[in-house]
Scaffold this active site. Structure first.
Site, PDB file in Angstrom:
ATOM      1  N   ASN A   1       6.536  24.500 -30.906  1.00  0.00           N
ATOM      2  CA  ASN A   1       6.098  23.132 -31.068  1.00  0.00           C
ATOM      3  C   ASN A   1       4.507  24.245 -31.497  1.00  0.00           C
ATOM      4  O   ASN A   1       4.797  25.606 -30.917  1.00  0.00           O
ATOM      5  CB  ASN A   1       5.742  22.313 -30.502  1.00  0.00           C
ATOM      6  CG  ASN A   1       5.456  22.366 -28.621  1.00  0.00           C
ATOM      7  OD1 ASN A   1       4.673  23.331 -28.369  1.00  0.00           O
ATOM      8  ND2 ASN A   1       6.193  21.402 -28.516  1.00  0.00           N
TER       9      ASN A   1
ATOM     10  N   LYS B   1       1.629   5.134 -22.845  1.00  0.00           N
ATOM     11  CA  LYS B   1       2.758   6.362 -22.373  1.00  0.00           C
ATOM     12  C   LYS B   1       2.253   6.508 -20.814  1.00  0.00           C
ATOM     13  O   LYS B   1       2.864   6.195 -19.828  1.00  0.00           O
ATOM     14  CB  LYS B   1       2.217   7.650 -23.308  1.00  0.00           C
ATOM     15  CG  LYS B   1       3.157   8.585 -21.681  1.00  0.00           C
ATOM     16  CD  LYS B   1       1.702  10.554 -23.323  1.00  0.00           C
ATOM     17  CE  LYS B   1       3.162  10.835 -22.641  1.00  0.00           C
ATOM     18  NZ  LYS B   1       3.071  12.615 -23.688  1.00  0.00           N
TER      19      LYS B   1
END
Length: 411
Positions: free
Chosen positions: A212, A337
């Site tokens: 990434n 999250k």
């Protein structure tokens, strides 16, 4: 004003090197003296081509040091450094940066720098091509890894006629940075902090991998700031960067990150998971390079270990901080999250904005706890964002309990 109290009675040495920006050192010195500091100036031979030593003597009411052997009764770098609260080089040329990085002491200022035990501040200023040169960037990275404070140059028109990063910042910025360093908090003394950084690489074959855009800059900034505030730091990172921490562990894959984090988890009080860990890895890794044959290459991916979720399950009395790099619906995603992984705090940022987040020196974040948004920062340097994150951690109930327990154990 507060800065007058901070600077009053402080002994500050200003090193001046040979660059056109040397004139700004005059204004900086004047501001420091007006705020109550006892300022001594050390000039290189080249610096004297731009500003006369007499100018600094008049501004400081102290003799300007230009020669290692000009004093009759004492060695100047020993006498002055014994009392110094800070040594700042403004401006700092590529030459003096290279000398300090490589341990060269062939003039008065470079000798001062190697003998200094006080905080050392370097403010680079030079041509953009010089500043971006690999050797200069390597030397700056080395200095950062040794705990030297670097004040990043500004962007704009340079004396050479080009435009870019290399200008010495305005005196107000230099002054404030020096104040911040002088009053740097030591509120993490005795606290052990584990920080992760960088994007993991999941191999496809010996040549290719899935990754990434994470640069690791945010995690490194957090580690540097926490170390400066007195913490004992373990850094687990995919990025090969020198840094002044107590333990530096290099990993590459999500599995390696998982194993190292779990191995060191119980030794630490605060765990800050700033790394961008891949969600998926290849089910099968080819032992040899996959040749380009078909129009479509099928790769089967499987989930990587969810490090944050597992830490949340075994959390106990640890303080657990996660990160959420999002492109939309940031608050909802971050809160989901935080709650699902039993975090104390989550730091969310919008990585769709080109001027912040991945790869940038700046960031803008929102920090949430179980009650919702605590603070949304403006766009700031990642160093300043790091201090805001650390300040927020220190205000949590969990940290207050931790600090009281540490004090109780010491009694």
């Amino acid at each position: 004003m507060e800065h007058l109290t901070i600077l009053k009675g402080k002994n500050i040495i200003i090193g001046v090197t040979g660059g056109i920006a040397a004139y700004k050192a005059c204004e900086l010195v004047s501001s420091l003296v007006k705020s109550g500091a006892d300022v001594r100036v050390v000039m290189t031979e080249a610096a004297q081509k731009f500003v006369s030593p007499i100018t600094f003597s008049a501004l400081t009411h102290n003799p300007t040091v230009t020669d290692m052997f000009s004093a009759n009764k004492s060695i100047p770098h020993i006498e002055l450094l014994e009392k110094a609260d800070m040594l700042a080089v403004v401006p700092a040329t590529a030459n003096i940066i290279g000398k300090l990085a490589n341990g060269i002491a062939d003039d008065c200022l470079s000798t001062f720098l190697l003998a200094a035990v006080c905080p050392v501040v370097i403010a680079p200023a030079m041509n953009i091509n010089m500043y971006q040169h690999a050797a200069v960037q390597h030397n700056i990275s080395l200095l950062k890894s040794r705990g030297i404070h670097i004040i990043e140059p500004s962007e704009g028109y340079l004396a050479c006629g080009t435009k870019g990063k290399g200008r010495l910042p305005d005196v107000s910025i230099l002054y404030k940075e020096m104040i911040d360093i002088l009053q740097q908090k030591k509120d993490l003394m005795g606290i052990r902090v584990l920080v992760t950084a960088g994007g993991t690489r999941e191999p496809i074959d010996p040549v290719r991998y899935i990754s990434n855009r994470s640069s690791g800059k945010m995690g490194y900034a957090i580690a540097e700031c926490a170390k400066a505030r007195g913490a004992e730091i373990t850094m687990i990172t995919t990025v090969h960067n020198p840094i002044n921490v107590d333990r530096l562990i290099q990993v590459e894959t999500a599995q390696e990150m998982y194993e190292k984090v779990l191995a060191y988890y119980y030794e630490h009080d605060i765990i800050i998971m700033a790394a961008a860990v891949a969600d998926y890895t290849c089910m099968e890794i080819s032992s040899s390079k996959i040749k380009k044959k078909d129009d479509i290459l099928d790769i089967k991916l499987i989930k990587t270990p969810d490090i944050l979720a597992e830490l949340g399950e075994i959390k106990k009395d640890k303080i657990l901080v996660g990160f959420a790099a999002e492109t939309d619906d940031i608050e909802c995603s971050a809160m989901k999250k935080l709650n699902s992984k039993n975090l104390d705090l989550i730091v969310a940022n919008d990585v769709s904005q080109k001027d912040i987040g991945f790869g940038s020196d700046n960031n803008q974040v929102s920090i949430f706890n179980h009650n919702g948004l605590i603070i949304k920062t403006p766009c700031l340097t990642k160093k300043k964002i790091s201090d805001i994150i650390l300040d927020t951690i220190l205000e949590t109930d969990s940290f207050i309990v931790l600090r009281n327990k540490k004090r109780s154990d010491m009694d």
